[in-house]
Design a protein around this motif. Sequence first.
Motif, mmCIF file in Angstrom:
data_model
loop_
_atom_site.group_PDB
_atom_site.id
_atom_site.type_symbol
_atom_site.label_atom_id
_atom_site.label_comp_id
_atom_site.label_asym_id
_atom_site.label_seq_id
_atom_site.Cartn_x
_atom_site.Cartn_y
_atom_site.Cartn_z
ATOM 1 N N ASP A 5 -37.139 15.785 -30.774
ATOM 2 C CA ASP A 5 -36.465 15.656 -29.511
ATOM 3 C C ASP A 5 -34.636 17.173 -29.445
ATOM 4 O OD1 ASP A 5 -35.795 16.463 -26.259
ATOM 5 O OD2 ASP A 5 -34.812 14.030 -25.787
ATOM 6 N N TRP A 6 -34.746 18.026 -29.332
ATOM 7 C CA TRP A 6 -34.035 19.059 -29.731
ATOM 8 C C TRP A 6 -33.343 19.380 -28.666
ATOM 9 C CZ3 TRP A 6 -32.255 19.688 -34.407
ATOM 10 C CH2 TRP A 6 -33.436 19.643 -35.629
ATOM 11 N N GLN A 7 -33.809 18.924 -27.830
ATOM 12 C CA GLN A 7 -33.116 19.172 -26.087
ATOM 13 C C GLN A 7 -31.899 18.240 -26.392
ATOM 14 O OE1 GLN A 7 -35.764 18.923 -22.379
ATOM 15 N NE2 GLN A 7 -35.217 21.518 -22.436
ATOM 16 N N VAL A 8 -31.877 17.043 -26.807
ATOM 17 C CA VAL A 8 -31.087 15.749 -27.279
ATOM 18 C C VAL A 8 -29.160 16.691 -26.662
ATOM 19 C CG1 VAL A 8 -31.379 15.767 -30.018
ATOM 20 C CG2 VAL A 8 -30.553 13.941 -28.120
ATOM 21 N N PHE A 9 -29.493 17.590 -27.660
ATOM 22 C CA PHE A 9 -28.354 18.407 -27.909
ATOM 23 C C PHE A 9 -27.612 18.753 -25.854
ATOM 24 C CE2 PHE A 9 -29.470 18.657 -32.246
ATOM 25 C CZ PHE A 9 -28.415 17.553 -32.229
ATOM 26 N N CYS A 10 -28.750 19.279 -25.431
ATOM 27 C CA CYS A 10 -28.301 19.754 -23.827
ATOM 28 C C CYS A 10 -28.300 18.752 -22.990
ATOM 29 C CB CYS A 10 -29.784 21.058 -23.591
ATOM 30 S SG CYS A 10 -29.736 22.219 -24.579
ATOM 31 N N LYS A 11 -28.185 17.506 -23.946
ATOM 32 C CA LYS A 11 -27.602 16.404 -22.342
ATOM 33 C C LYS A 11 -25.927 15.632 -22.631
ATOM 34 C CE LYS A 11 -32.200 14.738 -23.618
ATOM 35 N NZ LYS A 11 -32.587 12.863 -23.963
ATOM 36 N N ASN A 12 -25.940 15.526 -21.210
ATOM 37 C CA ASN A 12 -24.410 15.402 -20.730
ATOM 38 C C ASN A 12 -24.627 13.585 -22.000
ATOM 39 O OD1 ASN A 12 -22.618 14.047 -19.705
ATOM 40 N ND2 ASN A 12 -22.267 16.014 -17.794
ATOM 41 N N ASP A 33 -21.403 20.157 -27.411
ATOM 42 C CA ASP A 33 -20.020 20.567 -27.346
ATOM 43 C C ASP A 33 -19.141 19.421 -27.900
ATOM 44 O OD1 ASP A 33 -20.342 22.409 -25.429
ATOM 45 O OD2 ASP A 33 -20.352 20.805 -23.306
ATOM 46 N N TRP A 34 -19.574 18.678 -28.229
ATOM 47 C CA TRP A 34 -19.616 17.507 -29.071
ATOM 48 C C TRP A 34 -19.688 17.722 -30.436
ATOM 49 C CZ3 TRP A 34 -20.628 11.323 -28.833
ATOM 50 C CH2 TRP A 34 -20.499 11.076 -29.649
ATOM 51 N N LEU A 35 -20.736 17.981 -30.681
ATOM 52 C CA LEU A 35 -21.161 18.412 -31.921
ATOM 53 C C LEU A 35 -19.979 19.990 -32.364
ATOM 54 C CD1 LEU A 35 -22.287 18.377 -34.641
ATOM 55 C CD2 LEU A 35 -24.190 19.857 -33.846
ATOM 56 N N LEU A 36 -19.745 20.594 -31.856
ATOM 57 C CA LEU A 36 -19.130 22.074 -31.999
ATOM 58 C C LEU A 36 -17.805 21.335 -31.890
ATOM 59 C CD1 LEU A 36 -20.634 24.811 -30.338
ATOM 60 C CD2 LEU A 36 -21.105 24.175 -32.279
ATOM 61 N N ALA A 201 -23.195 9.775 -31.637
ATOM 62 C CA ALA A 201 -24.503 10.490 -31.543
ATOM 63 C C ALA A 201 -25.873 9.786 -31.756
ATOM 64 C CB ALA A 201 -24.391 11.681 -31.515
ATOM 65 N N GLN A 202 -25.871 9.685 -32.240
ATOM 66 C CA GLN A 202 -27.324 8.006 -32.894
ATOM 67 C C GLN A 202 -27.231 7.286 -32.047
ATOM 68 O OE1 GLN A 202 -27.724 5.887 -34.973
ATOM 69 N NE2 GLN A 202 -30.027 6.217 -34.757
ATOM 70 N N ARG A 207 -31.302 9.254 -31.540
ATOM 71 C CA ARG A 207 -31.975 10.288 -32.222
ATOM 72 C C ARG A 207 -31.753 11.283 -33.515
ATOM 73 N NH1 ARG A 207 -36.395 10.688 -29.487
ATOM 74 N NH2 ARG A 207 -37.131 12.355 -30.808
ATOM 75 N N GLY A 208 -31.108 10.298 -34.069
ATOM 76 C CA GLY A 208 -31.077 10.176 -35.450
ATOM 77 C C GLY A 208 -31.208 11.544 -36.639
ATOM 78 N N ILE A 209 -32.832 11.712 -36.660
ATOM 79 C CA ILE A 209 -33.601 13.110 -37.412
ATOM 80 C C ILE A 209 -32.823 13.921 -36.640
ATOM 81 C CG2 ILE A 209 -34.969 14.045 -37.540
ATOM 82 C CD1 ILE A 209 -36.782 11.636 -37.197
ATOM 83 N N GLU A 210 -32.331 14.083 -35.051
ATOM 84 C CA GLU A 210 -32.231 15.593 -34.764
ATOM 85 C C GLU A 210 -30.721 15.486 -35.109
ATOM 86 O OE1 GLU A 210 -34.174 13.857 -33.445
ATOM 87 O OE2 GLU A 210 -36.099 14.421 -31.993
ATOM 88 N N ILE A 211 -29.398 14.654 -35.050
ATOM 89 C CA ILE A 211 -28.621 14.730 -35.026
ATOM 90 C C ILE A 211 -28.403 14.651 -36.530
ATOM 91 C CG2 ILE A 211 -26.468 12.924 -34.431
ATOM 92 C CD1 ILE A 211 -27.457 13.930 -32.131
ATOM 93 N N TYR A 212 -28.582 13.882 -37.363
ATOM 94 C CA TYR A 212 -28.532 14.568 -38.075
ATOM 95 C C TYR A 212 -28.453 15.108 -39.289
ATOM 96 C CZ TYR A 212 -26.453 9.384 -39.135
ATOM 97 O OH TYR A 212 -25.599 8.279 -38.741
ATOM 98 N N LEU A 213 -30.071 16.042 -38.737
ATOM 99 C CA LEU A 213 -29.844 17.370 -39.888
ATOM 100 C C LEU A 213 -28.696 18.503 -39.012
ATOM 101 C CD1 LEU A 213 -33.821 17.147 -39.260
ATOM 102 C CD2 LEU A 213 -32.640 17.229 -41.540
ATOM 103 N N ALA A 214 -29.030 17.893 -37.646
ATOM 104 C CA ALA A 214 -27.425 19.594 -37.009
ATOM 105 C C ALA A 214 -26.621 19.241 -37.670
ATOM 106 C CB ALA A 214 -27.636 18.973 -35.445
ATOM 107 N N VAL A 215 -26.170 18.457 -38.162
ATOM 108 C CA VAL A 215 -25.134 17.522 -38.786
ATOM 109 C C VAL A 215 -24.536 18.723 -40.526
ATOM 110 C CG1 VAL A 215 -23.183 15.653 -40.092
ATOM 111 C CG2 VAL A 215 -23.565 15.676 -37.039
ATOM 112 N N THR A 216 -25.910 18.146 -41.049
ATOM 113 C CA THR A 216 -26.294 18.291 -42.898
ATOM 114 C C THR A 216 -26.484 19.999 -42.460
ATOM 115 O OG1 THR A 216 -27.519 16.195 -42.977
ATOM 116 C CG2 THR A 216 -27.744 18.405 -44.459
ATOM 117 N N GLY A 217 -26.738 20.586 -41.365
ATOM 118 C CA GLY A 217 -27.277 22.084 -41.557
ATOM 119 C C GLY A 217 -25.587 23.045 -41.424
#
Length: 246
Positions: A5-12, A33-36, A201-202, A207-217
């Motif tokens: 669920d990549w929409q996790v980053f669009c959630k408030n 926002d938080w990730l950036l 965030a996890q 949504r650990g997979i999406e969160i950690y993949l984004a951070v790794t990237g």
Amino acid sequence: MGNWDWQVFCKNTLDGEVVSGCFGKDGDITYLDWLLSAWGWTLSVAALALIVALAIGSLMGILRTTPDKRLVLLGNVWTELFRNIPLLVQIFLWYHVIPAILTPLRDVPSFVLVVLALGFFTSARIAEQVKAGIQSLPRGQSYAGLAMGLTLPQTYRFVLLPMAFRIVIPPLTSESMNIIKNSSVAFAVSIAEMTMFAMQAQEETSRGIEIYLAVTGLYFVSAFAVNRVMMFVENRVRVPGTYGGK
């Protein structure tokens, strides 16, 4: 991948509702926002720590090649002290122990303490590289500078260091990349960088997979960008006659 669920980053971050455009409004923030913001903290810690490391590491590396045994001892003590203590332990020392001894540091933000700890740790490694770069030069260059009437500091400044720093750019590239990755230890003292974001965030989203993949990237992109910049610099200033030089 269908369950991701990549929409996790669009959630408030407050109510978990999906925000149109993925960026929060009116004071609300999304996980994007938080990730950036966390990425910005990571780059800030790494950049400032690198400045500290280059300044002190270069000085200590120079001192270790001087004829003065007292300066050599100072450089050696600094290098051995900071490179033989694990980075995470140094972070905790700066955060918990040193402010208890040096009371003025109690009011220093933890961000500054992390920058100092990471900068000093990396400076020991850079000191070793600068020392090796200077010692790799023929002794005749130093003698020639002194024979021309230059003082020892002038010989270092105008003769030895311009060549030595060009030689050590490849290992400095590795240190510049490593300092981005090592900045992840800042989570231990509650700096809101990417590793702390990923952990929190996890827990909130599951949504650990999406969160950690984004951070790794983002870690990869940051380190790769530094690598490309340093390779460009290396190609521009490469010492003539060395591998790949003109």
